[in-house]
Design an enzyme around this catalytic site. Structure first.
Site, mmCIF file in Angstrom:
data_model
loop_
_atom_site.group_PDB
_atom_site.id
_atom_site.type_symbol
_atom_site.label_atom_id
_atom_site.label_comp_id
_atom_site.label_asym_id
_atom_site.label_seq_id
_atom_site.Cartn_x
_atom_site.Cartn_y
_atom_site.Cartn_z
ATOM 1 N N ASP A 1 0.879 -1.169 0.000
ATOM 2 C CA ASP A 1 0.000 0.000 0.000
ATOM 3 C C ASP A 1 0.917 1.220 0.000
ATOM 4 O OD1 ASP A 1 -1.597 2.207 0.783
ATOM 5 O OD2 ASP A 1 -2.973 0.890 1.869
ATOM 6 N N TYR B 1 -10.146 15.312 -5.587
ATOM 7 C CA TYR B 1 -9.268 14.712 -6.603
ATOM 8 C C TYR B 1 -8.395 15.768 -7.293
ATOM 9 C CZ TYR B 1 -8.070 11.593 -10.553
ATOM 10 O OH TYR B 1 -7.421 10.833 -11.499
#
Ligand code: NDP
Length: 284
Positions: free
Chosen positions: A71, A164
């Site tokens: 991750d 985003y």
């Protein structure tokens, strides 16, 4: 021509985060065909195993394919992934940091703080950690090339993508900053801003409808991009052909960014309502 082995990356070890699918896998395919030792990383081992089988079928003689589950928001996992990528040659020469995405969609007046933070964490902190640890090795080895994956949402507003766009803009500045610092050590750092590319992430758009039509209307070269379109730019930035290119943010988007960001109102109006989209929230 896309898909045809070109060579030119022999003797290079390259790490692709998010390399198990989409744009990252497209880059890994290109690097494997061109002779590199490629390591792909992501969280799902199953996804990585499927991608590895595909890459092993096309890797050029002398190259190799590795996977490492990691991750990118976990620093210890990133340190390990970078070490795995450097195993074949004892050095790391290139990185494409494609792991990214968004957890947050919605009007700015309704942004969920946790989803906002998670989106910054994945895109900005995740890219920073990979850059930090890859660059250490590149500096020690005398050079290297790092490619961040941003988005046209960093340069053109995408209404109701409140986390985003800022996250991707963070990647752009992080990479420019790093390019300025690391040029003295012959480490190049650049960014690709993809437009709409046909991957799982945007399947809800590419399936068709008014949002897709609007994207296409905003592109001078009016088609959905492919992972290979992005891989071609990544290949240039990773390879020796771009040895004097650093600190650049390159839009690969059919020209979308010279017009405007897409209109998602047709989709989001059903979720948030017309008043919600213009910021109306009745109570705090
Ligand atoms: P995908 O969803 O196919 O790729 C994302 C990849 O990142 C997956 O393989 C996923 O694997 C991996 N990933 C996600 N989170 C993590 C994490 N925390 N740690 C490690 N790996 C992670 O989508 P795309 O290929 O489309 O997206 C790639 C990049 O391109 C993203 O940064 C995206 O924002 C950007 N982009 C995409 C555009 C498009 O139109 N497709 C347009 C502009 C930018 P796993 O879930 O197994 O971890």
């Amino acid at each position: 021509m896309a898909g045809v082995p070109q060579g030119g990356l022999e003797g290079m070890a390259v790490l692709v985060t998010g390399g198990g699918s989409g744009i990252g896998l497209g880059c890994a395919r290109r690097f494997a065909r061109d002779g590199a030792h490629v390591t792909i990383c992501g969280r799902s081992e199953e996804r990585l195993a499927g991608a590895q089988r595909e890459l092993e079928a096309i890797v050029a003689p002398g190259g190799s394919v590795r996977t490492v589950a990691a991750d990118v928001t976990d620093e210890a996992a990133v340190v390990h992934a970078v070490a795995v990528a450097a195993e074949p040659l004892g050095a790391l020469h290139g990185v494409v940091a494609s792991a990214g995405g968004s957890e947050s969609i919605g009007p700015v007046t309704q942004l969920d703080a946790t989803a906002f933070r998670n989106t910054l964490e994945l895109n900005v902190t995740g890219t920073m950690l990979v850059l930090k640890h890859a660059a250490r090795r590149m500096v020690r080895a005398g050079g290297g090339s790092f490619v961040g994956i941003s988005s046209i949402a960093a340069s053109n507003t995408h209404r109701w993508f409140g986390a985003y766009g800022p996250a991707k803009a963070g990647i752009d500045m992080l990479c420019m900053q790093a390019a300025d610092e690391l040029g003295a050590s012959n480490v190049r750092v650049n960014v690709i801003r993809p437009g709409l590319v046909d991957t799982e992430l945007v399947g809800f758009v590419t399936a068709g409808g008014p949002v897709l039509d609007d994207y296409l209307a905003c592109m001078p070269i009016s088609r959905v991009g492919t992972p290979e379109d992005i891989a071609a730019m990544a290949r240039f930035l990773i390879g020796p052909e771009s040895s004097w290119v650093t600190g650049q943010v390159l839009n690969v988007d059919g020209g979308n960014s010279i017009r405007r960001g897409p209109d998602y109102s047709g989709v989001f109006r059903d979720v948030f309502g017309a008043d919600g989209l213009r910021g109306v929230v009745e109570e705090d």
